[in-house]
Design an enzyme around this catalytic site. Structure first.
Site, PDB file in Angstrom:
ATOM      1  N   GLY A   1      30.682  21.242  84.628  1.00 21.53           N
ATOM      2  CA  GLY A   1      31.122  22.621  84.791  1.00 21.53           C
ATOM      3  C   GLY A   1      32.742  22.406  85.008  1.00 21.53           C
ATOM      4  O   GLY A   1      33.235  23.839  85.470  1.00 21.53           O
TER       5      GLY A   1
ATOM      6  N   ARG B   1      32.052  21.029  78.383  1.00 19.68           N
ATOM      7  CA  ARG B   1      32.989  21.992  77.718  1.00 19.68           C
ATOM      8  C   ARG B   1      34.327  20.955  77.861  1.00 19.68           C
ATOM      9  O   ARG B   1      35.119  21.263  76.985  1.00 19.68           O
ATOM     10  CB  ARG B   1      33.236  23.049  78.841  1.00 19.68           C
TER      11      ARG B   1
ATOM     12  N   ARG C   1      31.196  34.140  72.567  1.00 19.82           N
ATOM     13  CA  ARG C   1      31.695  33.976  73.917  1.00 19.82           C
ATOM     14  C   ARG C   1      32.294  35.066  74.553  1.00 19.82           C
ATOM     15  O   ARG C   1      32.215  35.739  75.826  1.00 19.82           O
ATOM     16  CB  ARG C   1      32.437  32.790  74.026  1.00 19.82           C
TER      17      ARG C   1
ATOM     18  N   CYS D   1      28.062  43.853  62.027  1.00 24.25           N
ATOM     19  CA  CYS D   1      28.166  45.459  61.974  1.00 24.25           C
ATOM     20  C   CYS D   1      27.476  45.732  63.563  1.00 24.25           C
ATOM     21  O   CYS D   1      26.697  45.821  64.121  1.00 24.25           O
ATOM     22  CB  CYS D   1      26.727  45.669  61.254  1.00 24.25           C
TER      23      CYS D   1
ATOM     24  N   TYR E   1      30.286  25.410  73.231  1.00 25.62           N
ATOM     25  CA  TYR E   1      29.376  26.828  73.075  1.00 25.62           C
ATOM     26  C   TYR E   1      29.742  27.824  72.080  1.00 25.62           C
ATOM     27  O   TYR E   1      29.520  28.941  72.410  1.00 25.62           O
ATOM     28  CB  TYR E   1      29.476  27.376  74.721  1.00 25.62           C
TER      29      TYR E   1
HETATM   30  C1  LIG Z   1      25.533  22.931  80.915  1.00 26.26           C
HETATM   31  C2  LIG Z   1      25.141  21.762  81.856  1.00 26.26           C
HETATM   32  C3  LIG Z   1      26.241  20.723  81.640  1.00 26.26           C
HETATM   33  C4  LIG Z   1      27.541  21.063  81.150  1.00 26.26           C
HETATM   34  O1  LIG Z   1      28.219  21.888  81.646  1.00 26.26           O
HETATM   35  P1  LIG Z   1      29.932  22.072  81.239  1.00 26.26           P
HETATM   36  O2  LIG Z   1      30.336  23.221  82.082  1.00 26.26           O
HETATM   37  O3  LIG Z   1      29.881  22.270  79.765  1.00 26.26           O
HETATM   38  O4  LIG Z   1      30.740  20.905  81.567  1.00 26.26           O
HETATM   39  C5  LIG Z   1      26.110  19.663  82.564  1.00 26.26           C
HETATM   40  N1  LIG Z   1      24.941  19.411  83.159  1.00 26.26           N
HETATM   41  C6  LIG Z   1      23.887  20.507  83.058  1.00 26.26           C
HETATM   42  C7  LIG Z   1      22.551  20.030  83.907  1.00 26.26           C
HETATM   43  C8  LIG Z   1      24.160  21.506  82.410  1.00 26.26           C
HETATM   44  O5  LIG Z   1      23.315  22.561  82.584  1.00 26.26           O
END
Ligand SMILES: *Cc1c(COP(=O)(O)O)cnc(C)c1O
Length: 500
Positions: free
Chosen positions: A276, A321, A362, A393, A423
């Protein structure tokens, strides 16, 4: 403005951009926290990444094209590994996964987080050590679980009671005892600078803390002789800019570790805090640095464990990410350039490029902000307010919602959009029969293809036409059915295809 199935709401489309949107001091600058680490302007003002001229990339591989700075990707892996020394760092494959990427991740000694049997298959094909794989997913099939067990996947994160029972039965049947974690939803939803903390969580993943679901799952897992419960897992969201949400999550999940200790006399040795961590998509974004993030997370967990009288468990994190996003940019070719008068003295120039929501959904899906820059030359005009749109389109087909471009931008220019590693390719589609762009790795002055461009032949290979009906309909006609299929579709029919 959000894309709408009924078509764009024109009044909203024609809204002046949200302030404060001011022209940048220099249209050609490549903010180092946004662009790939090795991105520079060359002698003609062209952008070079990994020492490779993007004009040459476009000439050799076509546009649109994803370009990945291998040095940047690998150094991000290393920074995470160093910052989380003593913990396990799993790269979240869903952000961007190819055989080459999986090998880079393994080279850099990171583990891999997969959430389908197909991602697992890619990882195994790439030669990733199964012991370094963690397997997620809220709807794993028996076939997927069986494959994971047979491959010897290192961790399986259990997401539901039914899955816990199916996995226990499969483990008993195969005579294996997998290491498992229980996924806990802690009632924290984090995004950029804000997070929401509630007692309940209305979502599909994991076992909620509220109402004792998570504790009941732990109790059941501890009682299953074919499972080895090693810890808890929590993932609170994506594109998070600070640790406040993690603090609440850690407090709650450590609280559960304490309850488990009190009720079962067991201190679970592992705590996976998920992914995250956010990245800068525009120069204004200021996400947390990895080393700082790691230090804060460790301090939070240590404090919570001290307060609970628990030994600090081994930590795991799952960045996607933050590793894959910034090292990639997309190179597009500019086509139609169209100024639109918004009234009130506002003119917005729509700059159309040769890809769009099929290679980067995105902006359409999340209202995500991006920036862009001319890649083949320097800007020679004044900054003008612009929106970079694709060729689909669909009025919501936006790549960069609000930006400034050079007034002399024209058909044939190359436009680069940074931070498209995470993503984008993994969410790419074939909308309007566009083939997905290639992924080109650049490093030390050399460019090489990791994934080639998808062609119309690739797409039509899956399409069997309707030979049975065609055969019946054309039985009395002169042209043999096979030839007709060939003529119509421009490819050979499914029946005529060579066996693999
Ligand atoms: C999507 C996800 C991640 C990675 O999230 P990022 O925002 O790309 O770092 C890690 N663990 C789980 C369980 C996820 O669903």
């Amino acid at each position: 403005m959000r894309a709408h199935e009924a078509g764009a709401l024109h009044a909203e489309v024609a809204e002046p951009p949200a302030l404060p949107l001011r022209p940048p001091a220099d249209l050609d600058s490549l903010a180092p926290h946004v662009w790939p680490a090795t991105a520079r302007r060359g002698p003609d003002g062209e952008i070079r990444v990994g020492g490779v001229d993007l004009r040459a990339v476009a000439a050799e591989f076509g546009t649109p094209c994803y370009v990945i700075d291998e040095t940047d990707f690998r150094s991000r892996c290393r920074r995470w590994r160093t910052a989380f020394e003593g913990a396990t760092v799993y790269y979240a494959a869903k952000a961007l996964l190819t055989l080459g990427i999986a090998r880079w991740v393994a080279d850099e000694q990171l583990g891999l987080d997969v959430c389908t049997g197909d991602e697992l298959a890619v990882a195994l094909r790439a030669g990733v050590d199964p012991a370094r794989i963690v397997f997620h997913g809220n709807n794993k099939s028996d076939a997927e679980l069986r494959t994971a067990l047979q491959a010897g996947v290192g961790r399986i994160v259990i997401d539901a009671f039914a899955e816990l029972r199916r996995l226990a039965a499969l483990g008993a049947e195969l005579g294996v005892r997998p290491d498992v974690l229980i996924r806990v939803t802690v009632g924290v939803e984090a995004h950029t600078h804000e997070f929401i903390a509630t007692a309940h969580e209305d979502q599909k993943f994991g076992f909620s803390l509220a109402g004792g679901q998570a504790l009941a799952a732990v109790t059941e897992a501890l009682g299953a002789t074919s499972l080895r419960l090693v810890g808890l897992h929590s993932h609170i969201g994506s594109q998070i800019f600070d640790t406040a949400g993690f603090e609440v999550a850690a407090h709650r999940v450590v609280g559960l570790l304490r309850t488990i200790r009190d009720q079962h006399g067991i201190e679970l040795p592992e705590l996976n805090l998920g992914g995250g961590v956010g990245v800068a998509y525009t120069a204004d974004d200021d996400p947390v640095d990895v080393a700082e993030f790691a230090a804060q997370v460790r301090a939070i967990v240590e404090r919570e464990c001290a307060a609970a009288g628990l030994a600090v468990p081994r930590l795991a994190v799952e960045p996607g990410r933050a590793i894959a996003g910034p090292p990639v940019l997309t190179v597009y070719r500019v086509g139609t350039v169209k100024p639109v008068d918004l009234g009130g003295g506002f003119v917005r120039t729509y700059v159309s490029v040769d890809g769009g929501m099929s290679d980067n959904i995105r902006a359409a899906l999340y209202d995500a902000a991006y920036t862009c820059a001319l890649a083949n030359r320097r800007a020679a005009g004044e900054p003008i307010l612009a929106r970079v749109v694709g060729k689909h389109c669909e009025a919501g087909d936006i790549v960069v919602r609000d930006t400034f471009v050079s007034a002399d931008i024209q058909d044939g220019d190359l436009l680069a959009v940074p931070v498209t590693g995470a993503y984008c390719r993994s969410l790419a589609s074939n909308y309007n029969y566009l083939g997905r762009p290639p992924l080109v790795a650049v490093r030390d002055g050399r460019a090489r293809l990791l994934v080639r461009r998808e062609t119309i032949d690739d797409l039509l290979r899956l399409d069997l036409g309707d030979d049975l009906n065609r055969g019946e309909c054309t039985a009395s006609e002169d042209t043999p059915p096979d030839t007709r299929t060939h003529d119509r579709a421009g490819v050979r029919s499914g029946a005529a295809e060579p066996a693999e």
